[in-house]
Design a protein around this motif. Structure first.
Motif, PDB file in Angstrom:
ATOM      1  N   ALA A  98     -27.809  11.023  24.451  1.00  0.00           N
ATOM      2  CA  ALA A  98     -27.377  10.150  23.356  1.00  0.00           C
ATOM      3  C   ALA A  98     -28.275   8.925  23.182  1.00  0.00           C
ATOM      4  N   GLY A 101     -25.997  -1.158  32.887  1.00  0.00           N
ATOM      5  CA  GLY A 101     -25.528  -0.051  32.063  1.00  0.00           C
ATOM      6  C   GLY A 101     -24.029   0.072  32.190  1.00  0.00           C
ATOM      7  N   VAL A 102     -23.472   0.793  31.259  1.00  0.00           N
ATOM      8  CA  VAL A 102     -22.024   1.015  31.266  1.00  0.00           C
ATOM      9  C   VAL A 102     -21.646   2.025  32.355  1.00  0.00           C
ATOM     10  N   VAL A 103     -22.544   2.977  32.616  1.00  0.00           N
ATOM     11  CA  VAL A 103     -22.254   3.927  33.703  1.00  0.00           C
ATOM     12  C   VAL A 103     -22.191   3.177  35.035  1.00  0.00           C
ATOM     13  N   PHE A 113     -18.838   1.389  35.160  1.00  0.00           N
ATOM     14  CA  PHE A 113     -17.573   2.090  35.482  1.00  0.00           C
ATOM     15  C   PHE A 113     -17.588   2.659  36.904  1.00  0.00           C
ATOM     16  N   TYR A 171     -17.198  12.638  28.762  1.00  0.00           N
ATOM     17  CA  TYR A 171     -18.558  12.256  29.175  1.00  0.00           C
ATOM     18  C   TYR A 171     -18.741  12.522  30.674  1.00  0.00           C
ATOM     19  N   CYS A 173     -12.292   6.696  27.428  1.00  0.00           N
ATOM     20  CA  CYS A 173     -13.516   6.777  26.639  1.00  0.00           C
ATOM     21  C   CYS A 173     -13.102   6.538  25.184  1.00  0.00           C
ATOM     22  N   ASN A 230     -16.249  10.440  23.653  1.00  0.00           N
ATOM     23  CA  ASN A 230     -17.395  11.341  23.770  1.00  0.00           C
ATOM     24  C   ASN A 230     -16.964  12.482  24.688  1.00  0.00           C
ATOM     25  N   ASP A 273     -14.178   2.282  28.224  1.00  0.00           N
ATOM     26  CA  ASP A 273     -15.605   2.389  27.894  1.00  0.00           C
ATOM     27  C   ASP A 273     -15.717   2.446  26.370  1.00  0.00           C
ATOM     28  N   ILE A 288     -18.538   1.848  24.560  1.00  0.00           N
ATOM     29  CA  ILE A 288     -19.974   1.801  24.213  1.00  0.00           C
ATOM     30  C   ILE A 288     -20.243   2.349  22.811  1.00  0.00           C
ATOM     31  N   HIS A 289     -19.378   3.261  22.325  1.00  0.00           N
ATOM     32  CA  HIS A 289     -19.613   3.859  21.000  1.00  0.00           C
ATOM     33  C   HIS A 289     -18.860   3.131  19.875  1.00  0.00           C
ATOM     34  N   SER A 328     -26.653  -0.876  23.377  1.00  0.00           N
ATOM     35  CA  SER A 328     -27.660   0.156  23.618  1.00  0.00           C
ATOM     36  C   SER A 328     -27.555   1.358  22.686  1.00  0.00           C
ATOM     37  N   LYS A 329     -26.333   1.892  22.523  1.00  0.00           N
ATOM     38  CA  LYS A 329     -26.171   3.038  21.611  1.00  0.00           C
ATOM     39  C   LYS A 329     -26.328   2.541  20.177  1.00  0.00           C
ATOM     40  N   SER A 343     -25.883  -4.459  29.388  1.00  0.00           N
ATOM     41  CA  SER A 343     -24.506  -4.178  28.967  1.00  0.00           C
ATOM     42  C   SER A 343     -23.638  -5.409  29.145  1.00  0.00           C
TER      43      SER A 343
END
Ligand SMILES: Cc1ncc(COP(=O)(O)O)c(C=O)c1O
Length: 396
Positions: free
Chosen positions: A39, A97-99, A102, A123, A171, A175, A203, A205-206, A237-238, A248
């Motif tokens: 993505a 980062g978001v990953v 979390f 995801y 999420c 995703n 999350d 992020i989107h 970022s996205k 993030s």
């Protein structure tokens, strides 16, 4: 259109995992084939961001950097203007980062052996955050209603009420299904989690990537009680295609949760600083790129419509799920009658289509693909023609 959404840059041999994966399948730079997997977008960076970075390079020293007041203000102003959320700068912690964020939340707020709930398919790094840390997956499968997905709230409450379930990794938007949860759905999630002491890590992020007619509700805005029982993970970022800059914004309104999280973060990464250029690019994006985003969304929406129109007429064996948010279209390919690994082989070897195959999002994703449609329209048309040619061999 004010901005350029047709130019592409060479990405083979640039360190892009998404692109270099194609080399394994013998795709070359002359083939005019692009990957539709990981993505990030195939659109060039907004000029406002490029200019801000150039200016920074010309005028500053690349020393250690903390987020400035102006940076934090740009993030909060964006949250106010796009989401009507009065977020406070002091709630924000920055991560790469978001990953990362979390994973850290799972490690901070649960112990090995405790349950972390996911609404699946989802995801895939969310499963990793559970499996790699010795936590237990609490699976709340979404209900596939044909064109979209719904939450099985009976199952959700049953699983949330287990005293071993400590955390929900939400999420939102979702995703890979493309759902934008409604306020009503989020309220039910929020109240069940409060009732059973389940912390929510949302999350989001989107959340800037919304299709016409859909709006995003920030989980922390539902009520004061819900706000104090959640973390909201965001990033530019996205939204602005700057994932490689790794910046993030993690919002933790509850000071007790924030302190606990920060203490844990410092143990994992004693110097949790982000990259100076990440802050510069993010601030430039939040302050100056709203129109770029709006135009980008209209290109994505046009791609979505092109796919739906084509599939309706030419590919009745494929079912396109409604895209409410994200740029990740979820397609049900089970009409082809192929086992999921065979579907992958046909896509790669015969159709030269490099989606994210649905099985990586969990067993409910088997027989589906996730199509990243954030790319110039010509690539969409090329892919549709290859789908038609190859799939017709399988549905006689
Ligand atoms: C739901 C979700 N969270 C997080 C990420 C990645 O976040 P980051 O690159 O900030 O670690 C993605 C990327 O696809 C995503 O879809």
């Amino acid at each position: 259109m004010t901005y350029d959404f047709t130019t592409t840059h060479k990405r083979f041999h640039t360190g892009s995992g998404k692109w270099d994966e194609l080399l394994k399948f013998g795709v070359s730079e002359n083939d005019d084939i692009i990957p539709f997997s990981v993505a990030d977008m195939e659109f060039v960076t907004a000029p406002e961001i490029v200019e801000a970075l150039k200016h920074e390079l010309d005028s500053s020293i690349m020393g250690y950097a903390n987020p400035t007041d102006s940076y934090l203000d740009s993030v909060c102003s964006w949250m106010k203007s796009r989401r009507n959320w009065d977020a406070k700068p002091e709630w924000i912690l920055n991560t790469h980062g978001v990953v990362d964020a979390f994973f850290e939340a799972v490690k901070t707020f649960t112990r090995p052996g405790e349950g972390v709930m996911l609404m699946t398919p989802v995801y895939y790094p969310m499963y990793m955050a559970i499996n790699f840390t010795g936590r237990v997956l609490v699976d709340n499968p979404l209900i596939n209603t044909g064109k979209t997905y719904a939450i099985d709230f009976d199952d959700f409450e049953r699983k949330a009420s287990d005293p071993n379930t400590k955390l929900l990794l939400l999420c939102s938007p979702h995703n890979p299904t493309g759902r934008v949860w409604t306020r009503g759905e989020l309220e039910r999630i929020g109240s069940i989690c409060l009732k059973h002491n389940v912390l929510v890590v949302s999350d989001e992020i989107h959340s800037d990537l919304l299709m016409p007619g859909h709006s995003h509700t920030v989980f922390a805005t539902l009520s004061d009680e819900v706000r104090d029982n959640c973390l909201v993970l965001t990033a530019p970022s996205k939204t602005f295609n700057i994932a490689g800059l790794q910046t993030s914004n993690i919002f933790i309104p509850n000071p007790k949760l924030r302190e606990k999280y920060f203490a844990s973060l410092k143990c994992s990464n004693p110097n949790p600083k982000c990259n100076i250029l990440g802050y510069v690019a993010s601030e430039a994006a939040y302050r100056g790129c709203a129109l770029w985003l709006d135009e980008c969304l209209s290109v994505i929406d046009a791609n979505r419509r092109a796919i739906e129109d084509f599939v309706r007429v030419e590919l009745p064996c494929v079912r396109v799920h409604d895209l409410e948010g994200t740029y990740l279209l979820w397609l049900d390919m089970r009409g082809l009658g192929l086992e999921c690994r065979e579907l992958e082989r046909v896509n790669h070897e015969e159709a030269r289509l490099f989606f994210d195959e649905g099985y990586i999002f969990g067993s409910q994703g088997e027989g589906f693909v996730r199509w990243n449609i954030a790319c110039p329209e010509r690539y969409i048309h090329g892919a549709l023609e290859r789908m038609k040619r190859v799939y017709s061999e399988y549905v006689k």
